[in-house]
Design a protein around this motif. Structure first.
Motif, PDB file in Angstrom:
ATOM      1  N   UNK A  78       0.836  -1.206   0.000  1.00 47.67           N
ATOM      2  CA  UNK A  78       0.000   0.000   0.000  1.00 47.67           C
ATOM      3  C   UNK A  78       0.869   1.255   0.000  1.00 47.67           C
ATOM      4  N   UNK A  79       1.953   1.242   0.750  1.00 44.96           N
ATOM      5  CA  UNK A  79       2.866   2.394   0.763  1.00 44.96           C
ATOM      6  C   UNK A  79       3.558   2.564  -0.589  1.00 44.96           C
ATOM      7  N   UNK A  80       4.009   1.464  -1.164  1.00 38.30           N
ATOM      8  CA  UNK A  80       4.730   1.543  -2.439  1.00 38.30           C
ATOM      9  C   UNK A  80       3.863   2.174  -3.529  1.00 38.30           C
ATOM     10  N   UNK A  81       2.585   1.870  -3.500  1.00 38.35           N
ATOM     11  CA  UNK A  81       1.686   2.382  -4.540  1.00 38.35           C
ATOM     12  C   UNK A  81       0.887   3.592  -4.063  1.00 38.35           C
ATOM     13  N   UNK A  82       1.176   4.048  -2.858  1.00 39.70           N
ATOM     14  CA  UNK A  82       0.477   5.192  -2.273  1.00 39.70           C
ATOM     15  C   UNK A  82      -1.034   4.983  -2.334  1.00 39.70           C
ATOM     16  N   UNK A  83      -1.456   3.796  -1.946  1.00 38.01           N
ATOM     17  CA  UNK A  83      -2.875   3.455  -1.947  1.00 38.01           C
ATOM     18  C   UNK A  83      -3.458   3.713  -0.569  1.00 38.01           C
ATOM     19  N   UNK A  84      -4.570   4.424  -0.528  1.00 35.41           N
ATOM     20  CA  UNK A  84      -5.214   4.714   0.754  1.00 35.41           C
ATOM     21  C   UNK A  84      -6.137   3.579   1.197  1.00 35.41           C
ATOM     22  N   UNK A  85      -6.576   2.760   0.237  1.00 35.12           N
ATOM     23  CA  UNK A  85      -7.534   1.697   0.564  1.00 35.12           C
ATOM     24  C   UNK A  85      -7.035   0.367   0.012  1.00 35.12           C
ATOM     25  N   UNK A  86      -7.121  -0.647   0.843  1.00 34.30           N
ATOM     26  CA  UNK A  86      -6.843  -2.021   0.432  1.00 34.30           C
ATOM     27  C   UNK A  86      -8.166  -2.778   0.450  1.00 34.30           C
ATOM     28  N   UNK A  87      -8.423  -3.549  -0.603  1.00 35.26           N
ATOM     29  CA  UNK A  87      -9.666  -4.300  -0.719  1.00 35.26           C
ATOM     30  C   UNK A  87      -9.364  -5.794  -0.578  1.00 35.26           C
ATOM     31  N   UNK A  88     -10.240  -6.494   0.130  1.00 33.84           N
ATOM     32  CA  UNK A  88     -10.069  -7.936   0.319  1.00 33.84           C
ATOM     33  C   UNK A  88     -11.413  -8.562   0.618  1.00 33.84           C
ATOM     34  N   UNK A  89     -11.517  -9.864   0.360  1.00 29.37           N
ATOM     35  CA  UNK A  89     -12.717 -10.614   0.715  1.00 29.37           C
ATOM     36  C   UNK A  89     -12.712 -10.886   2.213  1.00 29.37           C
ATOM     37  N   UNK A  90     -13.868 -10.803   2.818  1.00 30.35           N
ATOM     38  CA  UNK A  90     -14.006 -11.045   4.257  1.00 30.35           C
ATOM     39  C   UNK A  90     -13.955 -12.548   4.542  1.00 30.35           C
ATOM     40  N   UNK A 102      -5.549  -7.908  11.980  1.00 34.87           N
ATOM     41  CA  UNK A 102      -4.171  -7.418  12.061  1.00 34.87           C
ATOM     42  C   UNK A 102      -3.840  -6.502  10.894  1.00 34.87           C
ATOM     43  N   UNK A 103      -4.280  -6.855   9.693  1.00 35.28           N
ATOM     44  CA  UNK A 103      -4.036  -6.007   8.529  1.00 35.28           C
ATOM     45  C   UNK A 103      -4.765  -4.682   8.680  1.00 35.28           C
ATOM     46  N   UNK A 104      -6.015  -4.728   9.131  1.00 40.82           N
ATOM     47  CA  UNK A 104      -6.782  -3.495   9.320  1.00 40.82           C
ATOM     48  C   UNK A 104      -6.089  -2.570  10.322  1.00 40.82           C
ATOM     49  N   UNK A 105      -5.572  -3.132  11.408  1.00 38.77           N
ATOM     50  CA  UNK A 105      -4.896  -2.312  12.418  1.00 38.77           C
ATOM     51  C   UNK A 105      -3.613  -1.702  11.860  1.00 38.77           C
ATOM     52  N   UNK A 106      -2.838  -2.483  11.107  1.00 33.39           N
ATOM     53  CA  UNK A 106      -1.595  -1.972  10.540  1.00 33.39           C
ATOM     54  C   UNK A 106      -1.865  -0.844   9.561  1.00 33.39           C
ATOM     55  N   UNK A 107      -2.865  -1.018   8.725  1.00 38.32           N
ATOM     56  CA  UNK A 107      -3.201   0.031   7.762  1.00 38.32           C
ATOM     57  C   UNK A 107      -3.725   1.278   8.470  1.00 38.32           C
ATOM     58  N   UNK A 108      -4.574   1.095   9.476  1.00 42.71           N
ATOM     59  CA  UNK A 108      -5.148   2.244  10.185  1.00 42.71           C
ATOM     60  C   UNK A 108      -4.068   3.058  10.880  1.00 42.71           C
ATOM     61  N   UNK A 109      -3.052   2.378  11.392  1.00 38.71           N
ATOM     62  CA  UNK A 109      -1.976   3.099  12.078  1.00 38.71           C
ATOM     63  C   UNK A 109      -1.171   3.966  11.114  1.00 38.71           C
ATOM     64  N   UNK A 110      -1.326   3.690   9.810  1.00 44.03           N
ATOM     65  CA  UNK A 110      -0.612   4.455   8.779  1.00 44.03           C
ATOM     66  C   UNK A 110      -1.571   5.344   7.976  1.00 44.03           C
ATOM     67  N   UNK A 111      -2.765   5.539   8.506  1.00 42.76           N
ATOM     68  CA  UNK A 111      -3.736   6.392   7.830  1.00 42.76           C
ATOM     69  C   UNK A 111      -4.378   5.765   6.612  1.00 42.76           C
TER      70      UNK A 111
END
Length: 441
Positions: A78-90, A102-111
């Motif tokens: 997400x950082x490499x591509x400067x993507x604000x949103x990551x999409x995934x199947x639940x 865990x992924x949601x928390x890591x992304x949220x900590x980085x805005x």
């Protein structure tokens, strides 16, 4: 621009999470080759590597496969591509929920944000409920409510050219070769999405009409062979249901019912995560289970297909050679382990986890609980499969047995390791003791 986090949905067709990632233009895509994957059997790792290789081929090499924890891998991409949103199947399994949290928390900590779109099921686990909002504990009313709930039509196919190149640090060729060496199969299963869809379409045209009448016959090739592509997410159950829904007749409804069982078990595990290891219903007294060296030897005879019961041995040898087993035979070999050898269902479930190529966590654990009489809407424990009678009924010409147990009619084949009638009586006596013990509490 978004990132598609590949999970159990390595496909381009009917993939809502991928379509959402591509909604505003080309998307990046990454699969995390995590420690959890390293704990898979070699056969599953090899097949996964080929599935991901096929997806990379279909996208011009743009899909990234990286070693590491999903939270670290997804955040880095997400950082490499400067993507604000990551999409995934639940996901709905205990491990899947932990990973997405865990992924949601890591992304949220980085805005950044993890947005969950779609599931590996036609109806998301937890969504089918009674009118009072409680869960269904019996399959038949669940299946009726599941049909009434319905599902969306398949999503359009994604654009295979609308991907941003993402680098990889995992050699899929090496992982496939390593898995093959660790845990070889007699033959590879199809791993290309397009060919899987073609095979399904062909089955609908030429084989589905036999399914209801012949699905319990391991000697006949009348099943859909969808278990492997469903397990790796190369075809969505909604795609399957769209095809069967356009067909009248018992065969289509019967196949839909098998998918409903898959969704019922996912629903049960979602609501009761302890079911992955613990019996949901107490049936037998603790001292009913065999233990010690003799029990271990009996387990190994079952595992290796050396019980002296041809249908059991054929099933276990098919599993070892191909990573799959006919569903009717799965019930027979599971009943034999639990009710003839008096070994706990968890031991069989763990072996299947290692041996099955089409391993699905909820299906595996809850199917074993069904046979053991401990799960939701389980077969009662006193339903004990007679392996000889099952062979006579479902493999009448012994074609399936001879395919997998070449020495069956020779002196080299072992005599039966036990007296089924006697062990059946032992199991039923233990069942009565268990009932009496619970009634006296």
């Amino acid at each position: 621009m978004g990132v598609w986090w590949i999970r159990r949905d390595a496909r381009l067709a009917d993939n809502p999470a991928l379509l959402a990632a591509q909604e505003d233009g080309p998307a990046a895509a990454v699969f995390a080759w995590s420690r959890g994957v390293h704990l898979w059997s070699g056969r599953r790792r090899a097949h996964l590597a080929r599935v991901l290789w096929s997806l990379r081929e279909d996208t011009g090499g743009a899909v990234g496969v990286r070693r590491g924890d999903p939270a670290d891998v997804v955040l880095a991409v997400a950082r490499e591509h400067d993507a604000r949103v990551v999409f995934a199947a639940r996901e709905a399994s205990p491990a899947g929920i932990r990973a997405q949290d865990a992924v949601a928390a890591a992304l949220a900590s980085d805005g950044r944000e993890l947005r969950l779109v779609g599931t590996p099921y036609a109806v998301a686990p937890g969504r089918v409920v009674k009118t009072d909002g409680t869960e269904y504990k019996v399959f038949t009313p669940f299946s009726h409510a599941w049909r009434e709930h319905g599902w969306r039509i398949p999503a359009p196919a994604a654009d295979p050219t609308a991907f941003l190149p993402t680098t990889s640090d995992v050699s899929l060729d090496q992982e496939a070769a390593r898995g093959d060496a660790d845990d070889p199969l007699a033959a590879r299963h199809e791993f290309r999405e397009a060919r899987i869809r073609e095979a399904w379409a062909s089955y609908v045209e030429t084989g589905l009409d036999r399914y209801a009448a012949e699905r319990d016959r391991p000697d006949l090739d009348s099943v859909s062979h969808l278990s492997v592509p469903l397990a790796y997410g190369q075809i969505h159950p909604r795609t399957v249901l769209a095809a069967t829904g356009a067909i009248r007749g018992e065969a289509a409804r019967t196949l839909e019912s098998e998918l409903a069982w898959r969704e019922f078990h996912a629903d049960v595990l979602f609501r009761h995560p302890q079911a992955q290891r613990a019996s949901l219903t107490a049936v037998m007294p603790d001292d009913a289970w065999a233990a010690g060296p003799e029990a271990d030897a009996a387990f190994m005879a079952w595992r290796d297909g050396r019980t002296g019961f041809p249908l059991v041995d054929a099933g276990m040898r098919q599993l070892a050679a191909t990573g799959t087993m006919h569903n009717r035979v799965r019930m027979v070999v599971a009943s034999f382990l639990v009710k003839d050898l008096h070994l706990p269902w968890q031991r069989g479930a763990e072996h299947f986890r290692r041996a099955l190529l089409d391993y699905d966590h909820a299906q595996n654990q809850l199917n074993w609980q069904w046979v053991a009489g401990t799960g939701r809407d389980a077969a009662p424990f006193f339903r004990i499969f007679n392996p000889t009678a099952q062979a006579d009924r479902f493999d009448p010409d012994r074609d399936y047995v001879r395919r997998w147990v070449s020495e069956v009619d020779t002196p080299a084949y072992p005599t039966p390791m036990l007296d089924h009638a006697a062990e059946r009586e032992v199991a039923l006596a233990d069942l009565r003791r268990g009932k009496a013990g619970r009634a006296g509490r």
